[in-house]
Motif scaffolding. Structure first.
Motif, PDB file in Angstrom:
ATOM      1  N   GLU A  42     -12.214  38.482 -33.282  1.00  0.00           N
ATOM      2  CA  GLU A  42     -11.251  37.887 -32.267  1.00  0.00           C
ATOM      3  C   GLU A  42     -10.425  38.904 -31.434  1.00  0.00           C
ATOM      4  OE1 GLU A  42     -10.922  34.731 -31.077  1.00  0.00           O
ATOM      5  OE2 GLU A  42     -12.648  34.047 -32.368  1.00  0.00           O
ATOM      6  N   ALA A  43     -10.213  39.957 -32.220  1.00  0.00           N
ATOM      7  CA  ALA A  43      -9.460  40.982 -31.703  1.00  0.00           C
ATOM      8  C   ALA A  43     -10.149  41.728 -30.342  1.00  0.00           C
ATOM      9  CB  ALA A  43      -9.191  42.112 -32.475  1.00  0.00           C
ATOM     10  N   LYS A  44     -11.444  41.810 -30.345  1.00  0.00           N
ATOM     11  CA  LYS A  44     -12.376  42.193 -29.184  1.00  0.00           C
ATOM     12  C   LYS A  44     -11.934  43.770 -29.096  1.00  0.00           C
ATOM     13  CE  LYS A  44     -12.900  37.894 -27.530  1.00  0.00           C
ATOM     14  NZ  LYS A  44     -12.329  36.647 -26.394  1.00  0.00           N
ATOM     15  N   SER A  45     -11.848  44.423 -30.103  1.00  0.00           N
ATOM     16  CA  SER A  45     -11.405  45.983 -29.960  1.00  0.00           C
ATOM     17  C   SER A  45     -12.588  46.765 -30.412  1.00  0.00           C
ATOM     18  CB  SER A  45     -10.341  46.052 -30.814  1.00  0.00           C
ATOM     19  OG  SER A  45     -10.113  47.605 -30.975  1.00  0.00           O
ATOM     20  N   ASP A  46     -12.630  47.917 -29.326  1.00  0.00           N
ATOM     21  CA  ASP A  46     -13.809  48.774 -29.655  1.00  0.00           C
ATOM     22  C   ASP A  46     -13.677  49.466 -31.138  1.00  0.00           C
ATOM     23  OD1 ASP A  46     -15.215  48.244 -27.246  1.00  0.00           O
ATOM     24  OD2 ASP A  46     -14.030  49.753 -26.236  1.00  0.00           O
ATOM     25  N   LYS A  47     -12.396  49.491 -31.634  1.00  0.00           N
ATOM     26  CA  LYS A  47     -12.203  50.074 -32.836  1.00  0.00           C
ATOM     27  C   LYS A  47     -12.972  49.434 -34.002  1.00  0.00           C
ATOM     28  CE  LYS A  47      -7.505  51.590 -32.150  1.00  0.00           C
ATOM     29  NZ  LYS A  47      -5.999  51.332 -32.587  1.00  0.00           N
TER      30      LYS A  47
ATOM     31  N   LEU B 129     -17.407  49.119 -37.804  1.00  0.00           N
ATOM     32  CA  LEU B 129     -17.368  48.215 -38.953  1.00  0.00           C
ATOM     33  C   LEU B 129     -18.436  47.248 -38.949  1.00  0.00           C
ATOM     34  CD1 LEU B 129     -15.722  47.598 -41.609  1.00  0.00           C
ATOM     35  CD2 LEU B 129     -14.214  46.109 -40.202  1.00  0.00           C
ATOM     36  N   PHE B 130     -18.426  46.477 -37.662  1.00  0.00           N
ATOM     37  CA  PHE B 130     -19.466  45.626 -37.412  1.00  0.00           C
ATOM     38  C   PHE B 130     -20.786  45.964 -37.632  1.00  0.00           C
ATOM     39  CE2 PHE B 130     -16.118  43.699 -34.063  1.00  0.00           C
ATOM     40  CZ  PHE B 130     -15.687  42.885 -35.380  1.00  0.00           C
ATOM     41  N   ALA B 131     -21.099  47.309 -36.952  1.00  0.00           N
ATOM     42  CA  ALA B 131     -22.396  47.962 -37.072  1.00  0.00           C
ATOM     43  C   ALA B 131     -22.808  48.190 -38.739  1.00  0.00           C
ATOM     44  CB  ALA B 131     -22.584  49.395 -36.108  1.00  0.00           C
TER      45      ALA B 131
ATOM     46  N   SER C 172     -26.125  44.192 -43.738  1.00  0.00           N
ATOM     47  CA  SER C 172     -25.566  43.933 -44.968  1.00  0.00           C
ATOM     48  C   SER C 172     -26.436  42.821 -45.753  1.00  0.00           C
ATOM     49  CB  SER C 172     -24.106  43.316 -44.816  1.00  0.00           C
ATOM     50  OG  SER C 172     -23.687  42.911 -46.106  1.00  0.00           O
ATOM     51  N   SER C 173     -26.698  43.046 -46.844  1.00  0.00           N
ATOM     52  CA  SER C 173     -27.495  42.120 -47.763  1.00  0.00           C
ATOM     53  C   SER C 173     -26.680  40.649 -47.914  1.00  0.00           C
ATOM     54  CB  SER C 173     -27.721  42.633 -49.117  1.00  0.00           C
ATOM     55  OG  SER C 173     -26.424  42.790 -49.745  1.00  0.00           O
ATOM     56  N   ASP C 174     -25.243  40.747 -47.573  1.00  0.00           N
ATOM     57  CA  ASP C 174     -24.469  39.522 -47.812  1.00  0.00           C
ATOM     58  C   ASP C 174     -24.486  38.759 -46.517  1.00  0.00           C
ATOM     59  OD1 ASP C 174     -22.168  37.672 -47.076  1.00  0.00           O
ATOM     60  OD2 ASP C 174     -21.521  38.656 -49.074  1.00  0.00           O
ATOM     61  N   GLN C 175     -25.340  37.531 -46.291  1.00  0.00           N
ATOM     62  CA  GLN C 175     -25.535  36.934 -44.980  1.00  0.00           C
ATOM     63  C   GLN C 175     -24.171  36.461 -44.128  1.00  0.00           C
ATOM     64  OE1 GLN C 175     -24.934  33.470 -44.271  1.00  0.00           O
ATOM     65  NE2 GLN C 175     -25.930  33.840 -42.177  1.00  0.00           N
ATOM     66  N   SER C 176     -23.027  36.327 -45.203  1.00  0.00           N
ATOM     67  CA  SER C 176     -21.887  35.871 -44.541  1.00  0.00           C
ATOM     68  C   SER C 176     -21.298  36.945 -43.617  1.00  0.00           C
ATOM     69  CB  SER C 176     -21.011  35.340 -45.351  1.00  0.00           C
ATOM     70  OG  SER C 176     -21.414  34.199 -46.098  1.00  0.00           O
ATOM     71  N   LEU C 177     -21.217  38.110 -44.193  1.00  0.00           N
ATOM     72  CA  LEU C 177     -20.695  39.467 -43.651  1.00  0.00           C
ATOM     73  C   LEU C 177     -21.489  39.644 -42.452  1.00  0.00           C
ATOM     74  CD1 LEU C 177     -19.648  41.507 -46.807  1.00  0.00           C
ATOM     75  CD2 LEU C 177     -18.275  40.067 -45.184  1.00  0.00           C
ATOM     76  N   ARG C 178     -22.870  39.539 -42.588  1.00  0.00           N
ATOM     77  CA  ARG C 178     -23.772  39.985 -41.432  1.00  0.00           C
ATOM     78  C   ARG C 178     -23.405  39.132 -40.424  1.00  0.00           C
ATOM     79  NH1 ARG C 178     -28.199  39.810 -44.446  1.00  0.00           N
ATOM     80  NH2 ARG C 178     -28.849  37.678 -43.836  1.00  0.00           N
ATOM     81  N   SER C 179     -23.289  37.683 -40.766  1.00  0.00           N
ATOM     82  CA  SER C 179     -23.114  36.842 -39.541  1.00  0.00           C
ATOM     83  C   SER C 179     -21.878  37.089 -38.730  1.00  0.00           C
ATOM     84  CB  SER C 179     -23.034  35.440 -40.206  1.00  0.00           C
ATOM     85  OG  SER C 179     -22.798  34.601 -39.232  1.00  0.00           O
ATOM     86  N   TRP C 180     -20.913  37.511 -39.672  1.00  0.00           N
ATOM     87  CA  TRP C 180     -19.511  37.679 -38.820  1.00  0.00           C
ATOM     88  C   TRP C 180     -19.608  39.056 -38.132  1.00  0.00           C
ATOM     89  CZ3 TRP C 180     -16.634  34.214 -37.419  1.00  0.00           C
ATOM     90  CH2 TRP C 180     -16.614  32.842 -38.220  1.00  0.00           C
ATOM     91  N   ALA C 181     -20.340  40.083 -38.646  1.00  0.00           N
ATOM     92  CA  ALA C 181     -20.578  41.282 -37.766  1.00  0.00           C
ATOM     93  C   ALA C 181     -21.270  40.944 -36.595  1.00  0.00           C
ATOM     94  CB  ALA C 181     -21.608  42.230 -38.871  1.00  0.00           C
TER      95      ALA C 181
ATOM     96  N   MET D 192     -18.598  38.968 -29.491  1.00  0.00           N
ATOM     97  CA  MET D 192     -17.380  39.177 -28.938  1.00  0.00           C
ATOM     98  C   MET D 192     -16.838  40.310 -28.172  1.00  0.00           C
ATOM     99  SD  MET D 192     -16.100  35.994 -29.881  1.00  0.00           S
ATOM    100  CE  MET D 192     -14.214  36.035 -29.835  1.00  0.00           C
ATOM    101  N   LEU D 193     -17.388  41.634 -28.716  1.00  0.00           N
ATOM    102  CA  LEU D 193     -17.113  42.718 -28.001  1.00  0.00           C
ATOM    103  C   LEU D 193     -17.849  42.596 -26.514  1.00  0.00           C
ATOM    104  CD1 LEU D 193     -17.295  45.793 -30.658  1.00  0.00           C
ATOM    105  CD2 LEU D 193     -15.649  44.837 -29.347  1.00  0.00           C
TER     106      LEU D 193
END
Length: 111
Positions: free
Chosen positions: A63-68, A72-74, A79-88, A94-95
């Protein structure tokens, strides 16, 4: 809930509360202010052990939509964690920058 923003640290304490309503309140206080707290959110995400809170933090960073947040998203895009992958994925969407779109395109092609 008061009308005045309680501050980042208080919101994080609320999000760690055992009370689900207080957790939600902390999250919703931060949601429209995520862009003002990107560095703190990234630092908190890196140190956080709680899976649910890590997902919420990635959501806030999206939601921050920051290039910073790009690195972290990349890093969590594979990720093997589907939830973290989905939010990434959502954070990169959003970026909506050329590098974010290119990375998402490459990730979709490799699947």
């Amino acid at each position: 809930m008061k009308n005045r923003f309680p501050g980042f640290k208080r919101c994080m304490a609320m999000m760690r509360s055992r009370n689900p309503h207080e957790q939600e309140d902390g999250f919703h206080w931060l949601l429209p202010r995520a862009g003002d707290h990107v560095d703190e959110l990234i630092d908190t995400f890196i140190l956080e052990d709680d899976h649910g809170l890590r997902c919420w933090l990635l959501e806030l960073l999206g939601e921050a939509k920051s290039d910073k947040c790009f690195d972290l998203f990349a890093a969590h895009l594979s990720s093997s964690d589907q939830s973290l992958r989905s939010w990434a994925v959502r954070g990169l969407e959003m970026l909506n920058t050329k590098p974010a779109r290119t990375l998402l395109w490459k990730a979709k092609r490799s699947n």
